[in-house]
Write a protein that holds these residues in place. Structure first.
Motif, PDB file in Angstrom:
ATOM      1  N   GLN A 293       0.784  -1.289  -0.016  1.00  0.00           N
ATOM      2  CA  GLN A 293      -0.049  -0.202  -0.267  1.00  0.00           C
ATOM      3  C   GLN A 293       0.723   1.280   0.039  1.00  0.00           C
ATOM      4  O   GLN A 293       0.484   2.210  -0.506  1.00  0.00           O
TER       5      GLN A 293
ATOM      6  N   LYS B 213       1.765   1.690  -3.580  1.00  0.00           N
ATOM      7  CA  LYS B 213       0.565   2.149  -4.059  1.00  0.00           C
ATOM      8  C   LYS B 213       0.065   3.617  -4.131  1.00  0.00           C
ATOM      9  O   LYS B 213      -0.296   4.169  -5.223  1.00  0.00           O
ATOM     10  N   HIS B 214       0.153   3.936  -3.034  1.00  0.00           N
ATOM     11  CA  HIS B 214       0.073   5.215  -2.482  1.00  0.00           C
ATOM     12  C   HIS B 214       0.824   6.277  -3.188  1.00  0.00           C
ATOM     13  O   HIS B 214       0.316   7.357  -3.936  1.00  0.00           O
TER      14      HIS B 214
ATOM     15  N   PHE C 188       2.382   5.627  -6.184  1.00  0.00           N
ATOM     16  CA  PHE C 188       1.837   5.692  -7.551  1.00  0.00           C
ATOM     17  C   PHE C 188       0.630   6.441  -7.831  1.00  0.00           C
ATOM     18  O   PHE C 188       0.757   7.356  -8.918  1.00  0.00           O
ATOM     19  N   ALA C 189      -0.049   6.482  -6.830  1.00  0.00           N
ATOM     20  CA  ALA C 189      -1.422   7.434  -7.077  1.00  0.00           C
ATOM     21  C   ALA C 189      -1.174   8.879  -6.992  1.00  0.00           C
ATOM     22  O   ALA C 189      -1.353   9.738  -7.655  1.00  0.00           O
ATOM     23  N   ASP C 190      -0.029   8.988  -6.073  1.00  0.00           N
ATOM     24  CA  ASP C 190       0.438  10.724  -6.113  1.00  0.00           C
ATOM     25  C   ASP C 190       1.081  10.949  -7.323  1.00  0.00           C
ATOM     26  O   ASP C 190       0.954  11.899  -7.977  1.00  0.00           O
TER      27      ASP C 190
ATOM     28  N   LEU D  39      -7.733  13.712  -5.172  1.00  0.00           N
ATOM     29  CA  LEU D  39      -6.241  13.596  -4.360  1.00  0.00           C
ATOM     30  C   LEU D  39      -5.718  14.886  -4.674  1.00  0.00           C
ATOM     31  O   LEU D  39      -5.139  15.493  -3.702  1.00  0.00           O
TER      32      LEU D  39
ATOM     33  N   ARG E 124      -6.345   7.561  -2.873  1.00  0.00           N
ATOM     34  CA  ARG E 124      -5.206   6.662  -3.319  1.00  0.00           C
ATOM     35  C   ARG E 124      -5.311   5.261  -3.652  1.00  0.00           C
ATOM     36  O   ARG E 124      -4.637   4.725  -4.777  1.00  0.00           O
TER      37      ARG E 124
ATOM     38  N   ILE F  50      -7.050   5.257  -7.171  1.00  0.00           N
ATOM     39  CA  ILE F  50      -6.068   5.443  -8.231  1.00  0.00           C
ATOM     40  C   ILE F  50      -5.433   4.133  -8.400  1.00  0.00           C
ATOM     41  O   ILE F  50      -5.192   3.732  -9.765  1.00  0.00           O
ATOM     42  N   SER F  51      -4.896   3.764  -7.466  1.00  0.00           N
ATOM     43  CA  SER F  51      -3.688   2.568  -7.596  1.00  0.00           C
ATOM     44  C   SER F  51      -4.605   1.183  -8.018  1.00  0.00           C
ATOM     45  O   SER F  51      -3.913   0.400  -9.146  1.00  0.00           O
TER      46      SER F  51
ATOM     47  N   MET G  11      -3.480  -2.051  -9.873  1.00  0.00           N
ATOM     48  CA  MET G  11      -2.638  -2.764  -8.881  1.00  0.00           C
ATOM     49  C   MET G  11      -3.478  -3.744  -7.988  1.00  0.00           C
ATOM     50  O   MET G  11      -4.618  -3.585  -7.803  1.00  0.00           O
TER      51      MET G  11
ATOM     52  N   GLU H  83      -6.269  -4.237  -1.714  1.00  0.00           N
ATOM     53  CA  GLU H  83      -5.917  -4.419  -0.185  1.00  0.00           C
ATOM     54  C   GLU H  83      -6.764  -5.631   0.168  1.00  0.00           C
ATOM     55  O   GLU H  83      -7.927  -5.879  -0.212  1.00  0.00           O
TER      56      GLU H  83
END
Lengths: 377, 424
Positions: free
Chosen positions: A271, A274-275, A277-279, B333, B388, B391-392, B398, B401
């Motif tokens: 995670q 992942k976060h 990559f989101a940014d 975001l 986030r 998006i991921s 991806m 979770e």
């Protein structure tokens, strides 16, 4: 880049993308670091057949664009230059060609730039300045039917290979621009080092360089507005290129995150990553958005074009390299090896950030615009 | 209506321009910003809402309300392009801000998409006339981000449903008329499959609206306590236990916010955010000549502009199908983190007056309190952490979770010690 391209624009972009993939694959770019010129003349000439230097030039001068907006078309080329970390004096040659077309003169020079026979440099930046245009000191004096230039410009992109130099100078309280052919007596071009593998920079000294007064581009002492416009063009090209480099680095790192397993899981399943990559995705899309809006505004000569292009440069300069450095971090040690391709895009984003005003310089410009307009930030 | 007998956008625009010029006042930025910042007294707030209801009625009577909502439901039956043209012409003029979100989007949008014919007839014209202001009862005290984990329960009783539970973070519920409410109708299936959406008026017996005081003194947010609230089955939206189908679109419309083709808002960003410009702060702090302060002013302006440019790009990309609906999280975001940064900048520029100020300090006053509330930009409307994840996982593909509530009856989903008592 824009989400919706016309068929012609897509063809333009696709042709350059294929040409660059074929002609300057990453191994070729690694080899080119040993070449003093940084690019092959024949490569450049064939590239100009694809429209690399014709988009800001009118049809009367042998140019033309695929849409009614040549600058936006040019951002598609610049974007591919970023995606391929491609060699060649794209920004300076286009800026000089565009500057010359406004004069209605210098047609042979324009034609030689469009056809790829010649290239040009723009001698703008001076040492010790944060803003690329404020407080220009290189002196241009009119003496009879000649103009004399005294002073130092650095860094100047592609000066060592350029056939023509457009020199931005001061005359009294105003700015003057002069077109100086390579090899004019009194000029010396000393190579500098660069973070990029293929783009070359020089310190160009003008020791009492004398050229005929008809080498002046525009009017003596009245070039300030034109210089601002040229700066906008250069920034639009660099911004599009940086977004291309960001995009490529992001894609490579996304692939890596799926491919690389640690502790029995792909990196893409963590995670924390992942976060990040989101940014990065939000910065990348923000970069696309602001670069496109600025390109359109400059192309149309919108009243807020200056502010928009500074906003784009400040944002892309700051978040672009943060994105690519984060890509390095996610790659780990391999990301800082010469063997890995990632540094090609890191180099390109880093170089572009430093040229024509860093993000900090453009934030000062934005503050000036905001203050002038008295508007809400 | 077919495309051919629809009024041309430019002719519509000219009509809109003429009406706006002759009938609307310029926008009062300060008043709107004060309203958004929760700085109005209760009487002033109610008066402002009354004026906005009248304004909405003016739009309706002039034929400019619900521009792309079908005519049979009180709208104009035109296209999103017409709404965009209207929004462009509206720039700089007063408009009924409180009627747009959440009444028209997401609430009217959800009714339009999932409501019965009867519901659409009863509510859509009333919303467009400013007669019904709607509220969304979605989040619960037991979990903000995990919307599908709703504990509010609806039990069928003949032709009626009986609702019990609590909803929270509804801004302005104390002056609203109707609500859209997500409730659990089945505890014996996995969580997403046991939800249903209902509507009811907020003055219905058993609905208690409590105003929450935030740390800055604002009392806009509310919590609702539902005790044996009876809702006729005709006020159910969508099928029983199919609430998540509705909920997914509901939250999509919520994320679209001002990008929704249904809302009437000035197009080009002269939309007060309740944020004070750092330029104004610097001017009133007397530090506008300081290059460091100017750097911050430039940064704040950059983030503000890029945020709006990104919203437009993402809005366009979602509308044209270049990215999925989930792509809206990208703008969410960015706006969250950039707004938080802009508030920090305002606080920094205020210098010591960020900690202690006098009433006559102008824009410097209140930057400290705004900073205390900084994280609301990253919490309200779905946290940035959820964005986030979206998006991921949904945009970049991806892996999801791990969750403890998938494929088991909701009744068996593990809950923390304080949540256990709430179980039905």
């Amino acid at each position: 880049v824009l989400l919706e391209l016309t068929a012609d624009q897509d063809f333009l972009r696709e042709t350059t993308a294929r040409f660059l993939t074929d002609q300057v694959p990453v191994d070729r770019i690694r080899d080119l670091r040993h070449l003093p010129e940084g690019f092959d003349r024949d490569y450049w000439r064939r590239g100009t057949d694809l429209g690399w230097t014709s988009l800001l030039v009118g049809e009367d001068d042998g140019g033309g664009s695929v849409s009614d907006n040549g600058l936006v078309d040019l951002t598609l080329i610049a974007h591919e230059f970023g995606r391929h970390a491609a060699p060649g004096p794209l920004a300076p040659t286009n800026v000089v060609a565009a500057a010359l077309t406004t004069t209605g003169r210098h047609r042979e020079v324009i034609e030689s730039l469009v056809s790829g026979r010649c290239t040009a440099s723009w001698c703008l930046e001076e040492p010790g300045r944060r803003d690329p245009v404020d407080d220009i000191r290189l002196d241009a004096r009119v003496d009879g039917d000649q103009v004399e230039l005294i002073g130092l410009k650095r860094p100047v992109e592609a000066a060592a290979t350029a056939d023509y130099h457009l020199v931005t100078a001061r005359t009294g309280d105003g700015l003057t621009q002069v077109l100086v052919p390579a090899g004019t007596p009194g000029m010396s071009v000393r190579p500098m080092q660069s973070v990029d593998l293929t783009r070359r920079f020089s310190a160009v000294e003008f020791a009492n360089v004398r050229v005929p007064v008809d080498a002046v581009v525009g009017e003596v002492g009245k070039a300030a507005e034109q210089v601002e416009w040229q700066l906008q063009l250069a920034l639009v090209i660099l911004n599009a290129e940086t977004v291309g480099a960001m995009e490529r680095a992001f894609e490579m790192t996304l692939d890596w995150a799926f491919d690389r397993y640690s502790f029995g899981r792909p990196l893409a399943s963590y995670q924390e990553l992942k976060h990040r990559f989101a940014d990065m995705k939000s910065w990348l899309e923000g970069g696309h958005a602001t670069a496109d809006v600025a390109a359109e505004a400059v192309a149309l000569g919108a009243p807020d074009a200056g502010e928009l292009v500074s906003i784009a440069k400040a944002f892309i300069g700051q978040y672009g390299i943060e994105l690519v450095q984060d890509c390095v971090q996610i790659h780990g040690g391999i990301g800082v090896t010469f063997e890995h391709d990632l540094h090609l895009y890191l180099r390109r984003a880093t170089l572009d950030r430093s040229l024509y005003g860093t993000p900090a310089a453009h934030r000062q410009r934005i503050a000036r615009f905001v203050e002038q307009a008295g508007m809400a930030a | 209506m077919t495309a051919t007998d629809m009024e041309e956008v430019e002719s519509f625009r000219a009509r809109a321009r003429a009406w706006i010029d002759s009938c609307l006042q310029p926008m009062d930025d300060a008043a709107l910003a004060a309203g958004l910042a929760g700085e109005l007294s209760e009487e002033d707030e109610l008066a402002a809402i009354g004026r906005e209801r009248e304004l909405q009625r003016m739009f309706f009577d002039a034929g400019f309300a619900g521009i792309c909502i079908p005519r049979e439901y009180g709208g104009q039956g035109l296209s999103p392009a017409h709404q965009r043209a209207f929004n462009e012409e509206l720039d700089g003029f007063q408009y009924p801000a409180r009627v747009q979100v959440p009444s028209i989007s997401p609430c009217a949008a959800v009714l339009l998409e999932f409501g019965s014919e009867d519901q659409k007839q009863r509510h859509l014209p009333a919303i467009l006339k400013g007669e019904e202001l709607w509220m969304q009862l979605l989040s619960e005290p037991s979990g903000g981000s995990d919307v599908a984990g709703a504990l509010t329960t609806a039990v069928q009783d003949g032709d009626e449903w009986i609702l019990n539970g609590s909803k929270i973070w509804t801004s302005g519920a104390w002056w609203s008329d109707w609500a859209l409410c997500l409730a659990r109708t089945n505890w014996d299936v996995p969580k997403h499959r046991g939800l249903t959406v209902f509507t009811f008026p907020l003055d219905r017996d058993g609905v208690e609206v409590h105003r929450i005081e935030m740390l800055n003194g604002s009392r806009e947010f509310c919590q609702e306590f539902l005790t044996d609230v009876r809702v006729p089955d005709r006020d159910r939206v969508g099928d029983v236990d199919e609430g998540w189908t509705v909920g997914t679109r509901w939250m999509f419309h919520e994320r679209m916010l001002y990008n929704s083709p249904l809302v009437t808002v000035p197009a080009t960003g002269r939309r007060p955010t309740g944020l004070v410009s750092p330029l104004q702060v610097a001017r009133d702090a007397g530090s506008l000549d300081d290059p460091m302060v100017r750097d911050l002013v430039g940064e704040a302006r950059m983030l503000d502009v890029v945020g709006r440019q990104l919203q437009q790009r993402i809005g366009h990309a979602v509308r044209t199908g270049h990215i999925s609906d989930q792509g809206a999280a990208i703008a969410r975001l960015f706006i969250g983190t950039s707004t938080a940064r802009v508030r920090t900048v305002g606080f920094e520029v205020a210098a010591s007056a960020g900690g202690a100020w006098a009433a006559e300090d102008g824009a410097v006053a209140g930057r400290g309190v705004e900073f205390l509330m900084r994280q609301t930009a990253c919490i309200g409307g779905g946290t940035t952490e959820m964005a986030r994840n979206v998006i991921s996982e949904r945009v970049l593909g991806m892996p999801r979770e791990r969750t403890g509530d998938r494929d088991i009856p909701f009744r068996q989903v593990p809950r923390g010690p304080s949540g256990t008592q709430a179980r039905a």
